[in-house]
Design a protein around this motif. Sequence first.
Motif, PDB file in Angstrom:
ATOM      1  N   MET A 266       0.806  -1.218   0.000  1.00 56.37           N
ATOM      2  CA  MET A 266       0.000   0.000   0.000  1.00 56.37           C
ATOM      3  C   MET A 266       0.842   1.273   0.000  1.00 56.37           C
ATOM      4  O   MET A 266       0.434   2.293  -0.579  1.00 56.37           O
ATOM      5  N   VAL A 267       2.005   1.230   0.635  1.00 54.91           N
ATOM      6  CA  VAL A 267       2.877   2.417   0.627  1.00 54.91           C
ATOM      7  C   VAL A 267       3.203   2.787  -0.809  1.00 54.91           C
ATOM      8  O   VAL A 267       3.081   3.945  -1.225  1.00 54.91           O
ATOM      9  N   HIS A 268       3.596   1.781  -1.591  1.00 57.01           N
ATOM     10  CA  HIS A 268       3.961   2.054  -2.978  1.00 57.01           C
ATOM     11  C   HIS A 268       2.752   2.419  -3.832  1.00 57.01           C
ATOM     12  O   HIS A 268       2.857   3.271  -4.727  1.00 57.01           O
ATOM     13  N   GLY A 269       1.611   1.772  -3.559  1.00 54.53           N
ATOM     14  CA  GLY A 269       0.423   2.114  -4.331  1.00 54.53           C
ATOM     15  C   GLY A 269       0.063   3.578  -4.189  1.00 54.53           C
ATOM     16  O   GLY A 269      -0.230   4.267  -5.176  1.00 54.53           O
ATOM     17  N   ILE A 270       0.112   4.083  -2.960  1.00 54.91           N
ATOM     18  CA  ILE A 270      -0.210   5.495  -2.713  1.00 54.91           C
ATOM     19  C   ILE A 270       0.894   6.404  -3.241  1.00 54.91           C
ATOM     20  O   ILE A 270       0.627   7.458  -3.832  1.00 54.91           O
ATOM     21  N   GLY A 283      10.782   8.479  -3.601  1.00 52.11           N
ATOM     22  CA  GLY A 283      11.376   8.145  -2.312  1.00 52.11           C
ATOM     23  C   GLY A 283      10.804   8.980  -1.178  1.00 52.11           C
ATOM     24  O   GLY A 283      10.543   8.466  -0.083  1.00 52.11           O
ATOM     25  N   LEU A 284      10.604  10.267  -1.435  1.00 54.54           N
ATOM     26  CA  LEU A 284      10.042  11.157  -0.424  1.00 54.54           C
ATOM     27  C   LEU A 284       8.598  10.760  -0.093  1.00 54.54           C
ATOM     28  O   LEU A 284       8.206  10.713   1.084  1.00 54.54           O
ATOM     29  N   LEU A 288       7.075   9.547   3.683  1.00 51.84           N
ATOM     30  CA  LEU A 288       5.977  10.205   4.382  1.00 51.84           C
ATOM     31  C   LEU A 288       4.780   9.274   4.592  1.00 51.84           C
ATOM     32  O   LEU A 288       4.064   9.370   5.594  1.00 51.84           O
ATOM     33  N   ILE A 289       4.567   8.369   3.660  1.00 53.98           N
ATOM     34  CA  ILE A 289       3.410   7.476   3.742  1.00 53.98           C
ATOM     35  C   ILE A 289       3.699   6.249   4.614  1.00 53.98           C
ATOM     36  O   ILE A 289       2.790   5.679   5.233  1.00 53.98           O
ATOM     37  N   LEU A 290       4.956   5.859   4.713  1.00 54.97           N
ATOM     38  CA  LEU A 290       5.323   4.611   5.399  1.00 54.97           C
ATOM     39  C   LEU A 290       4.735   4.471   6.803  1.00 54.97           C
ATOM     40  O   LEU A 290       4.071   3.456   7.095  1.00 54.97           O
ATOM     41  N   VAL A 442      -7.252   5.057   1.873  1.00 54.48           N
ATOM     42  CA  VAL A 442      -6.252   5.817   1.120  1.00 54.48           C
ATOM     43  C   VAL A 442      -6.424   7.308   1.393  1.00 54.48           C
ATOM     44  O   VAL A 442      -5.446   8.030   1.664  1.00 54.48           O
ATOM     45  N   ILE A 443      -7.640   7.777   1.343  1.00 48.86           N
ATOM     46  CA  ILE A 443      -7.929   9.200   1.584  1.00 48.86           C
ATOM     47  C   ILE A 443      -7.492   9.596   2.999  1.00 48.86           C
ATOM     48  O   ILE A 443      -6.857  10.646   3.203  1.00 48.86           O
ATOM     49  N   LYS A 444      -7.799   8.758   3.975  1.00 50.96           N
ATOM     50  CA  LYS A 444      -7.441   9.050   5.364  1.00 50.96           C
ATOM     51  C   LYS A 444      -5.920   9.115   5.526  1.00 50.96           C
ATOM     52  O   LYS A 444      -5.388  10.028   6.185  1.00 50.96           O
ATOM     53  N   ILE A 445      -5.208   8.174   4.928  1.00 48.54           N
ATOM     54  CA  ILE A 445      -3.742   8.117   5.048  1.00 48.54           C
ATOM     55  C   ILE A 445      -3.095   9.335   4.389  1.00 48.54           C
ATOM     56  O   ILE A 445      -2.183   9.962   4.945  1.00 48.54           O
TER      57      ILE A 445
END
Length: 614
Positions: A266-270, A283-284, A288-290, A442-445
């Motif tokens: 999911m990190v990569h999907g977003i 990478g940035l 931030l999402i991780l 996804v929206i929340k993250i």
Amino acid sequence: MLPEYFEFSLPVKLVYGAGIIDNIKDAVARFGKRRALLVTDAILAEAGPVEKVKNGFKNTNISIVSVFDDVPPNSTLKTVQDCAAQGNENNCDMVIAVGGGSVIDTAKVANLLMVKGGNIEDHMGAYLLDTSEELFPSIIIPTTAGTGSEVTKVAVIADPENDVKLPFSEEQFLPKLAILDPEMTLSLPGKLTASTGMDALVHAIEAYVDKEWSPASDALALHAIKLISRNILVACANPQDIEARGAMLVGSFLAGVAFSHSMVGMVHGISHALGGVYHIPHGLANALILPEVMEHNLESRLDRFADIAFTLGISFPEVVTDSQSIIKTGKLDLLSKLARKTELSALQEVIDNGSTVVKDFALRQLDSLQFVDQWIRRKAAESGIEKIRTLNRQLAFLTGIPLNLRDAGIKDDLAKLDKVADTAMEDGSMLYNPVEPKREDVIKIVRKAYESKEKPLKVSENDLRAAKAGTVGDKKSMKGVFKDTAQLYDILVGFYELLKKDGELGPALAKTGLCVQFVYQNPSAVITVDATGDEVQIIQGDFNGKPEVTMTMDADFAHKFWHGKANLVSALTRRLVVAKGNVPKTLKLLPVLKPAYKLYPKYLKEKGFSDLIM
């Protein structure tokens, strides 16, 4: 527990070493004569890395006949088309990539287009090539420690007109050779060191928790997490630290192998969606999402996130495995320091005031690791997420990377959030996430990453030392040790005479009955140690007899060897030392020579060469 099925392969030949790009003749000899297209970006073309690569290939049969240096940070369809056209115009039959993920992905897809022709969109997808089809051989030399693309069969190219990133995946994208030289990463700016390093860390973490995990990817992912987390701060704070740079490069490679077998999530999907819609560097975006996705996935992979936390260096209060209960270790009193009062008092009330049945149940739960140990692992897993947030804050202090999506470049108050969510949900990476992704998640993250109020966190020298604790020790390197042949003879002949007279080493050398000749280069010299007669002889220059073994090596290597800082067996494999004759018999000398490693620095000091001591 093992998965029902898994596969593992590593067809890429990889070589690693600081400065190895200067000595690649043997590594590339198998390719024969080739006309190579070198793919890179404008910054690297003007800086040292590309020139270093060109010089490294000068003494090989591979001619770099064309350089394509117009790759942007996020490569596009047009970039790939232009690159392939340039390669074909110059009749190239090899592709060399020198750069980061964008450069490497461009080289992969351009290679495909050079061989297959047609429109680039026709090749988008997964495994469209037949297994019998081949692309031009490729060599990949990464200048960042982040993507792991040198060992993956995936490429991602941007389609700016539609604000998406297009995936390409072929077995033939795997290069014939990957060259990892940490010296190639020394010029990488701090922000890129941080963001690409976090990209690699995400690869490793997602590889470990995703649905397609395997024992092989697990082992690689955990070691990658260890290398990256212990060295990323040092690499950013001290960019010339070759050891930290090397650890990051190897960590990135291991993470690349891991996620190419277990995939990302999911990190990569977003992040892919943020890159396509808002052009946030990959990478940035990952960094931030991780932590947000880790928090989202926590319950589904609690034990695995605890493993990650322990690998990151979290001790809460100690590693608790399935085979070692904190109850059984007799350290239950630690709970009083860790548990919140409400949790501890609730447990105490059950045991003190409950019925016999309830007490028995509670105690059995404790003894079977279903309560306290799991509680400890949960707290450790949560601490691992906080460790990632802290790492981001420390990297922000060292390099200035932003700590939220607003500062990363989103200036429209997330007006395109719906498009980000839709794009992310269509990303193939989402299929492998341990929790089924939902659009609202996804929206929340993304909102959390946008609204974050995190601040940079100061990094001290103590922090850097603590981060690097447990890694390989100092590997100070020296080049051009001996100024000329006369000095080499003066130092090494004198040292061999010292060994001959030593009460322990002298008899041991005589007992071998060997005649070994050392042929040195840079500067040139020949020294023969002859133990075939009644007395060991040290002969300088020409030798009338026939040595049983001849060893040819760079003089700097000999200097390093006598310090005990060079592995002769590894050097033979890498052809840093070329040995002719009864090599196995000679290698049996290595245990005998161990005391010499302590004598050599003392000897140098006594001769007035303290500056040569490593």
